[in-house]
Write an enzyme that holds these catalytic residues in place. Structure first.
Site, PDB file in Angstrom:
ATOM      1  N   TYR A 250      -2.202   0.301   9.991  1.00 17.12           N
ATOM      2  CA  TYR A 250      -2.399  -0.377   8.703  1.00 17.12           C
ATOM      3  C   TYR A 250      -1.144  -0.256   7.846  1.00 17.12           C
ATOM      4  CZ  TYR A 250      -3.780  -0.878   3.831  1.00 17.12           C
ATOM      5  OH  TYR A 250      -3.816  -1.227   2.498  1.00 17.12           O
TER       6      TYR A 250
ATOM      7  N   THR B 298       0.818  -1.215   0.000  1.00 12.52           N
ATOM      8  CA  THR B 298       0.000   0.000   0.000  1.00 12.52           C
ATOM      9  C   THR B 298       0.847   1.257   0.000  1.00 12.52           C
ATOM     10  OG1 THR B 298      -1.571   1.301   1.328  1.00 12.52           O
ATOM     11  CG2 THR B 298      -0.121  -0.165   2.523  1.00 12.52           C
TER      12      THR B 298
END
Length: 330
Positions: free
Chosen positions: A142, A117
């Protein structure tokens, strides 16, 4: 040989399964169906329901299928949720990825594509498209959980006969242009998904979190990539490694950004529908502005995006949302 797709019943994973099948690959899917759907898996794929850290299940999958590559999508993805419950993210995204990597090495599976990501960057120092060499400063658990997995892959590849590609996604949106799959998770937080639901009357309206960011209109800016282009990047990564290419990290985006308000205006224009927009305080963990420099993917993977158009992305998202509405009426 077969490709194992973890999270293959989910949003991006289901598109990947179709891309592999369209390319003539044999596909095996592992998904615990926490946010994915069994019906979203292409019927040609062999499906196993379960957790990717289940050692016995992995052993069974590897014994029953001649797997030479893993494409790993399974994981948790909601930034504010990761801030509120960080340990669950480190467990699901990092600890379980470690178990999968270890199983792949023990079974001598040579190729691994990882769903990473752009959150590993945090907010870059400037507005320029970010390179893979930029400082890695995740602003949420995250992002940190994904970065930890990248580090494990790097170190495992240095120690073993094992090659990986980590693809750092920017904001994934849209749906299969052929209408076979799309973002179907109830309560999903993806901006274009939420706005499409609002445009079609599935929501009373939607919230914009933060209007005081240092951007032209005060809202966050992101690079939106069509999910089909993203799946194709994974396919190209697999083909490159099979041809002898070494381990790399590559950004997946288009190199230009749109603000939250610009996206909402596009959804309203394409749908022809207005909907209420409420302004709310900033959410924890959101980066201000992040846009990809995709030159590594274009050069190393020979990747050429085909759907670099926000209007097309929105149109496919709306078409899928309408399909879901009809499906739920059956």
């Amino acid at each position: 040989m077969a490709v194992l797709v973890t999270g293959g019943a989910g949003y991006i994973g289901s598109h990947m399964v179709w891309a592999l099948i369209d390319a003539g690959e044999e596909v095996v899917v592992l998904d615990r169906l926490s946010t994915g759907f069994r019906w979203a898996v292409a019927p040609e794929a062999r499906f196993y329901e379960g957790d990717l850290a289940d050692a016995a299940l992995l052993a069974r999958i590897f014994s029953e299928n001649a797997i030479d590559a893993i494409i790993h999508f399974a994981g948790s993805i909601i930034v504010p949720e990761s801030v509120a419950d960080p340990l669950s993210y480190y467990d699901n995204n990092t600890v379980k990825s470690r178990a999968l990597i270890a199983a792949a090495i023990a079974t001598k599976i040579p190729h691994f594509v990882f769903s990473s990501t752009a959150a590993v960057y945090g907010t870059p120092d400037g507005p320029e498209p970010v390179l893979e060499s930029a400082a890695l400063r995740p602003e949420s658990p995250y992002g940190s959980s994904k970065l930890m997995t990248e580090i494990m892959l790097r170190d495992a590849a240095a120690a073993h006969d094992f090659t990986y590609t980590a693809l750092r996604y920017f904001n994934v949106a849209g749906a299969d242009p052929r209408g076979r799959t799309g973002q179907s998770t109830a309560g999903a937080t993806h901006l274009i998904k939420v706005a499409s639901e609002a445009a079609l009357g599935k929501r009373a309206g939607m919230d914009v979190f933060g209007t005081d960011y240092p951007t032209p209109d005060g809202t966050c800016v992101r690079d939106y990539i069509h999910v089909t282009d993203l799946a194709n990047a994974h396919l190209k990564a697999l083909q490159r490694m099979r041809a002898g290419g070494g381990s790399i990290v590559a950004n997946c985006g288009y190199g230009r950004g749109f603000s939250v308000l610009e996206v909402l205006e596009q959804v309203k224009a394409v749908s022809g529908k207005d909907f209420p927009v409420r302004f709310a305080p900033r959410r924890p963990g959101d980066a201000v502005l992040i846009v990809a420099n995709p030159s590594v993917a274009m050069r190393e993977l020979d990747w050429k995006p085909e759907h670099d158009d926000l209007g097309f992305i929105v149109r496919t998202a709306l078409d899928w949302e309408e399909h879901l509405g009809k499906r739920n009426q059956i």
